[in-house]
Design an enzyme around this catalytic site. Sequence first.
Site, PDB file in Angstrom:
ATOM      1  N   ALA A  10       6.208 -19.926  10.444  1.00 21.06           N
ATOM      2  CA  ALA A  10       7.487 -20.394  10.397  1.00 21.06           C
ATOM      3  C   ALA A  10       7.410 -21.863   9.625  1.00 21.06           C
ATOM      4  O   ALA A  10       6.713 -22.777  10.179  1.00 21.06           O
ATOM      5  CB  ALA A  10       8.239 -20.648  11.485  1.00 21.06           C
ATOM      6  N   CYS A  11       8.296 -22.046   8.275  1.00 19.03           N
ATOM      7  CA  CYS A  11       8.215 -23.405   7.748  1.00 19.03           C
ATOM      8  C   CYS A  11       9.516 -23.707   7.820  1.00 19.03           C
ATOM      9  O   CYS A  11      10.486 -23.142   7.930  1.00 19.03           O
ATOM     10  CB  CYS A  11       7.459 -23.265   6.489  1.00 19.03           C
ATOM     11  SG  CYS A  11       8.625 -22.312   5.090  1.00 19.03           S
ATOM     12  N   PRO A  12       9.864 -25.050   7.713  1.00 16.87           N
ATOM     13  CA  PRO A  12      11.375 -25.368   7.897  1.00 16.87           C
ATOM     14  C   PRO A  12      12.307 -24.804   6.979  1.00 16.87           C
ATOM     15  O   PRO A  12      13.400 -24.811   7.271  1.00 16.87           O
ATOM     16  CB  PRO A  12      11.400 -26.974   7.479  1.00 16.87           C
ATOM     17  CG  PRO A  12       9.896 -27.297   7.806  1.00 16.87           C
ATOM     18  CD  PRO A  12       9.002 -25.950   7.326  1.00 16.87           C
TER      19      PRO A  12
END
Length: 466
Positions: A10-12
């Site tokens: 998960a990235c921002p």
Amino acid sequence: MAKKILAVTACPTGIAHTYMAAEAIEKAGKEKGIEVKVETRGSVGVENGLTEEEIRDAHAIILAVDTDADESRFEGKPVVYSTVAKAIKSAPELIDEALAKKASSADYVDQVQGLKQERSSQRKGPYKHLMNGVSAMIPLVVAGGILIALSFLFGGIDVEGSLASALMEIGGASAFALMVPILAGFIAYSIADKPGLAPGLVGGMLASSGGSGFLGGIVAGFLAGYLAKFFKDYIKLPKNLEGLKPILIIPVLATLTTGLLMIYVLGKPMGSIMTGLENWLTGLNSGNAVFLGLILGAMMAFDMGGPVNKAAYAFATGLLASNLYEPMAAVMAAGMTPPLGLWLATLIRKNKFTKEERDAGKAAGVLGISFITEGAIPFAAADPFRVIPSLMVGSAVTGALSMVVGAELRAPHGGIFVLAIPNAVSSLLLYFIAIVIGTVITAVMVSLLKKDVGTATLENTAKKAS
């Protein structure tokens, strides 16, 4: 048995790097001959989600995340932490690190936590969504309630003085004001992932400002969540425009629809229902108070953290937003007595329990004072027809006594540790006595109903022989 590795990426922004990291981890696992499953938490929500069964059977977890990944579900499992960028560049090293991890052995407390997680995994549909909303709301209730209690400590019942006023503003005007919006927002988030959060929060705010309280918040959360999910599933766009759905199209449409329905259709009826409930609770006579306490108390002990227990807890917690604190006091007291009663029973009638059960009783006592009702589950599972009725009677008496003495509790968790905070609990001495009485009743009933360990063993041997 081959080791299986699970991962979460998960990235921002949830667009490119989330999926690049997932691809790198899957490729590295394939090259090493290791079974790997990767959950991605991108802009469209959770994809390829990990199940409780998969988590339980996994050797280790890789968390390649730069944002929230719901880490609490991996409690007790070996975890390798990484950034998304590191996963893209060094996925083989992460796989090796995960394979080198060793699982920890479980003790009694771990067993109780495992049972809690197992029950959580069995929640489905509306019940699961409601509990997700309640669990997200609880930290606000705890923080707000304790800060309100401290404001009374420093400023008296009229909250006089700058520090007392500041504490009241933080706890009452801010934390408590967010309870219903957070409840609704995370119900919607549970249903539709990120696209449901904004309409759920707005619907909850409208419920709060419109006077429909936690009941309106629950309705708003489900409405917003299912609307967002409907738009998410049925609005089809060209592939190059799909990124607009979760950040523009769904939030706008779902928020608009939820808001209009709450204002023009659902707000007033839900407000009337909530007002009627509040009036009934504030006008309870002693007989009705005893009845309500008996029901809430028995519900808390019936399945010790299951759906019936959680229904009673959610009811009491929701009423805190309306400044109704008596049901919360009854629920927490009744939730403490099952494990406390079993702990006491292992002390006063040792011949009724095996050596392992007596040792487990010590841990159950610690869980009991911490308001973790699940501490009673192993005992109830071993002898349900004798233990569960004993727990229900003790908890029902405690709940009734708490309601009769008018005890109020401003924090929905913490067990005995909350009792030490000035003004967090009213009628403190009588409240404590109610818990003690329920604990003793539970212990006495368990001691009378359970058979001696030797007798039970002989009966089981005879049954097997026949």
